[in-house]
Design an enzyme around this catalytic site. Structure first.
Site, PDB file in Angstrom:
ATOM      1  CD  GLU A 123     -58.384  -6.283 -91.492  1.00 27.77           C
ATOM      2  OE1 GLU A 123     -58.414  -7.524 -91.492  1.00 27.77           O
ATOM      3  OE2 GLU A 123     -57.538  -5.621 -92.118  1.00 27.77           O
TER       4      GLU A 123
ATOM      5  CG  HIS B 139     -57.420  -9.865 -94.469  1.00 24.37           C
ATOM      6  ND1 HIS B 139     -57.297  -8.747 -93.675  1.00 24.37           N
ATOM      7  CD2 HIS B 139     -56.512  -9.723 -95.465  1.00 24.37           C
ATOM      8  CE1 HIS B 139     -56.327  -7.973 -94.165  1.00 24.37           C
ATOM      9  NE2 HIS B 139     -55.837  -8.543 -95.251  1.00 24.37           N
TER      10      HIS B 139
ATOM     11  CB  SER C 180     -55.248  -5.391 -96.318  1.00 23.16           C
ATOM     12  OG  SER C 180     -54.287  -6.284 -95.813  1.00 23.16           O
TER      13      SER C 180
END
Lengths: 293, 293
Positions: free
Chosen positions: A202, A270, A110
């Site tokens: 992502e 996630h 992330s």
């Protein structure tokens, strides 16, 4: 000349926990630490628990804890507490040159994508995998196994039955992570996509039109043209707006004309599962299978 | 050599309406057209009303309508129907070189920032102001007056009583627009901040930590270091998350160390008011007053 890769960890290695970005739920951190401690010795600087707005403490504090972990010869690996936001704020305060000279495993995803990209650009492989708080949530045996394998220098099982958007075969260095961070790092002039790279992407809570904008920015910037393949992971809570256009449709439409293999639905991001894998190392995509070098 | 600036419009000039980005509410468009038609002759290509997901028709259709307007010698000015998203998708399909050789007024904001940045980078001034659908919503006499003044070559009244974050004085070319688009264009390698520029920035529905990330990306990328001043407009619905950090705090914290004058609360953006002003032309910021050259 590329630096030596980080030495693999083994059971009993010393892992430092750092918090380069946002604050987090302490319970989740403690559960994640509990699991990590079943295999590794842990060092947790108390400043990791700091809070300052959406950040896990001041820039100076976060940078100091991470810098110390990067340079301490006793530390074998570094795992980030959480993403969120904040790594970019301290990027230029970190001792990258000395870290690249004596690298160690760096784990997270992330917002941690910013750290991965800088390390990978210096030829240092890193580990895209759950942050400590993620380890503290429900996580499967297979996810844990992929993290241990990647940390300890064993290639995890190949990813199979990926959704093929454009079929083909490519071998290249895996780079990427969170799409919004990849875009932000491109805006920061810090995105390095090696020629022929396998770009892993992502994201979470982005509208499809925003995913379109980010991919279009990378396209216009020539970053996608340097990639040899694209592997899309989870796009979690990236739901259509009133227009009904899905993220899946955007991923297909923006990449099918690139002339490189593209797959989607890879098990990272996630959502669940979030399998660990090595960034900055080679992999081979063939049809719907991605195998680690 | 900088191209000649677009000739000023006058009452009765021919204005082409284009839709480079997202679809829109037709009622709002018609109301905006009604107001524009009280002063200018209008040309509205029927393809402007197309819809394709979140876009106002296919890339080919949107690019064709805009290209035609850019090149048609009968057209004196171009006003965009709405922002949303989509201009970046057609950026490289537009006849920028021929447009720069014979420029005309180009009006819009938000996603239209992508078009402004390309035109301004080629030395062509443009107009940051309401899109047609914005003109069709409640809009004040002063907002309309600022648009007409900017289009017709009269400097609108200076902006006064801006909130001074860092006091100082600077004269430079005004560039910018929507912060998210400015970041995306930086990622696309298409952001040109001329040395000493006055960087105007606004945004809508972004969390404070995301505004931090965008400003940090521009900072790391060296874009803020080239600016001579920053003028923040409206940051509409950019409310704090659970951590309570406000957008205002982020704007201050990220810019107060830059060593250039910074003001906030300028009357442009997605909220009210949205006064028109010239991009790609000089202005002077002095304390809390921004005056157009």
């Amino acid at each position: 000349m590329a630096p030596s890769p980080p030495p693999p960890l083994r059971a009993g290695s010393l892992v430092a926990v750092v918090a380069p970005a946002s604050g987090f739920d302490r319970e989740e951190l403690f559960r994640g630490l509990a699991w990590l401690s079943t295999r590794y010795r842990l060092r947790v600087d108390g400043r990791v628990l700091s809070r300052e707005g959406y950040l896990a403490g001041s820039d100076a504090s976060r940078a100091a804890v991470l810098s110390r972990a990067m340079l301490d010869d006793d530390v074998d690996g570094i795992v980030c507490a959480r993403g969120g936001y904040g790594a970019m704020r301290i990027l230029d305060e970190l001792p990258w040159e000395r870290f690249a000279a004596r690298p160690k495993a760096l784990v997270g995803f992330s917002d941690v994508t910013a750290l991965h990209l800088v390390a990978n650009a210096r030829g240092v492989p890193t580990v895209h995998g759950p942050n400590v708080t993620g380890l503290g949530r429900s996580i499967t045996t297979a996810e844990r196994a992929s993290l241990i394998a990647t940390l300890e220098g064993a290639a995890p099982p190949p990813w199979t039955r990926l959704e093929v958007i454009v079929p083909g075969e490519a071998t290249g260095t895996v780079v990427g992570g969170n799409l919004a961070l990849v875009e932000a790092m491109a805006a920061a002039g810090r995105l390095v996509v090696p020629p022929g790279a396998i770009l892993a992407l992502e994201d979470v809570t982005e509208r499809p039109y925003r995913i379109d904008r980010m991919l279009t920015a990378l396209l216009l910037g020539g970053h996608l043209a340097r990639a040899g393949a694209i592997v899309f992971g989870g796009f979690t809570q990236c739901e259509p707006g009133p227009d009904g256009v899905t993220t899946d449709a955007v991923l297909r439409e923006r990449t099918r004309g690139l002339g490189i293999p593209v797959v989607a639905g890879a098990p990272f991001g996630h959502g669940a599962p979030n399998h660990a894998f090595a960034l900055g190392r080679d992999a081979t995509l063939r049809g719907g299978t991605l195998a680690w070098a």
